[in-house]
Design a protein around this motif. Structure first.
Motif, mmCIF file in Angstrom:
data_model
loop_
_atom_site.group_PDB
_atom_site.id
_atom_site.type_symbol
_atom_site.label_atom_id
_atom_site.label_comp_id
_atom_site.label_asym_id
_atom_site.label_seq_id
_atom_site.Cartn_x
_atom_site.Cartn_y
_atom_site.Cartn_z
ATOM 1 N N ASP A 1 38.659 127.031 57.581
ATOM 2 C CA ASP A 1 38.482 127.421 58.990
ATOM 3 C C ASP A 1 37.075 127.979 59.156
ATOM 4 O OD1 ASP A 1 38.396 129.073 61.373
ATOM 5 O OD2 ASP A 1 40.581 129.107 61.384
ATOM 6 N N GLU A 2 36.354 127.492 60.135
ATOM 7 C CA GLU A 2 34.955 127.906 60.313
ATOM 8 C C GLU A 2 34.815 129.389 60.614
ATOM 9 O OE1 GLU A 2 34.120 126.813 64.952
ATOM 10 O OE2 GLU A 2 34.030 125.189 63.509
ATOM 11 N N ASN A 3 35.875 130.048 61.054
ATOM 12 C CA ASN A 3 35.819 131.484 61.333
ATOM 13 C C ASN A 3 35.971 132.351 60.087
ATOM 14 O OD1 ASN A 3 35.588 131.474 64.301
ATOM 15 N ND2 ASN A 3 37.496 130.351 64.134
ATOM 16 N N PRO B 1 36.775 127.487 50.636
ATOM 17 C CA PRO B 1 38.025 127.702 51.372
ATOM 18 C C PRO B 1 37.923 128.820 52.403
ATOM 19 C CG PRO B 1 38.224 128.570 49.172
ATOM 20 C CD PRO B 1 36.899 127.857 49.239
ATOM 21 N N GLY B 2 36.940 129.724 52.233
ATOM 22 C CA GLY B 2 36.769 130.837 53.157
ATOM 23 C C GLY B 2 37.153 132.155 52.524
ATOM 24 N N PHE C 1 50.024 137.186 56.911
ATOM 25 C CA PHE C 1 49.318 136.287 57.808
ATOM 26 C C PHE C 1 48.671 135.184 56.996
ATOM 27 C CE2 PHE C 1 45.791 139.297 57.125
ATOM 28 C CZ PHE C 1 44.665 138.480 57.080
ATOM 29 N N SER C 2 48.509 134.042 57.636
ATOM 30 C CA SER C 2 47.919 132.899 56.963
ATOM 31 C C SER C 2 46.798 132.331 57.819
ATOM 32 C CB SER C 2 48.969 131.827 56.676
ATOM 33 O OG SER C 2 49.590 131.406 57.866
ATOM 34 N N SER D 1 43.827 131.622 63.593
ATOM 35 C CA SER D 1 43.145 130.370 63.859
ATOM 36 C C SER D 1 42.223 130.555 65.057
ATOM 37 C CB SER D 1 44.166 129.271 64.161
ATOM 38 O OG SER D 1 43.515 128.057 64.451
ATOM 39 N N GLU D 2 41.075 129.931 64.985
ATOM 40 C CA GLU D 2 40.087 129.983 66.064
ATOM 41 C C GLU D 2 39.774 131.419 66.459
ATOM 42 O OE1 GLU D 2 41.095 127.335 69.245
ATOM 43 O OE2 GLU D 2 41.453 125.681 67.860
#
Length: 113
Positions: free
Chosen positions: A53-55, A66-67, A47-48, A99-100
């Motif tokens: 990403d804010e999550n 970068p998270g 998975f990517s 995502s999201e």
């Protein structure tokens, strides 16, 4: 086949042992994660997530972050892959996208054994 130790983390989800490896992909600005079965390391899915990403960003700062792919995100990916695909029993190469705060199936590729 045994698992090399460097860069590999293990996690148990619903009583099954898995491993995961997280890598930054600088060209696409994504974070790529490989997830596999400890009992059969050749059975894997990927998975990517988009870097930044804010999550997945756990702390706000002036520096670029970068998270982080946390064990909680990995366990959600495993449950999603188990419910939406048959990756453990097939020759499919599964790639999910995060995502999201949601997972979706990005692609399936078939391989002959």
């Amino acid at each position: 086949m045994t698992l090399p130790k460097k860069g590999i983390r293990k996690i148990k989800v619903d009583g099954v042992a898995y491993y995961f490896i997280v890598n930054l992909e600088y060209y696409d600005m994504t974070i790529q994660t490989v997830v596999g079965l400890v009992s059969n390391p050749n059975k894997q899915f990927y998975f990517s997530a988009q870097q930044g990403d804010e999550n997945i960003v756990t702390e706000k700062s002036e520096k670029y972050n970068p998270g982080s792919i946390t064990p909680g995100i990995v366990s959600r990916a495993i449950r999603y892959a188990n419910s939406q695909t048959d990756w453990k029993n097939s020759n499919e190469m599964i790639h999910l996208y995060y995502s999201e705060n949601l997972f979706s199936l990005k692609s399936k590729m078939y391989f002959d054994e």
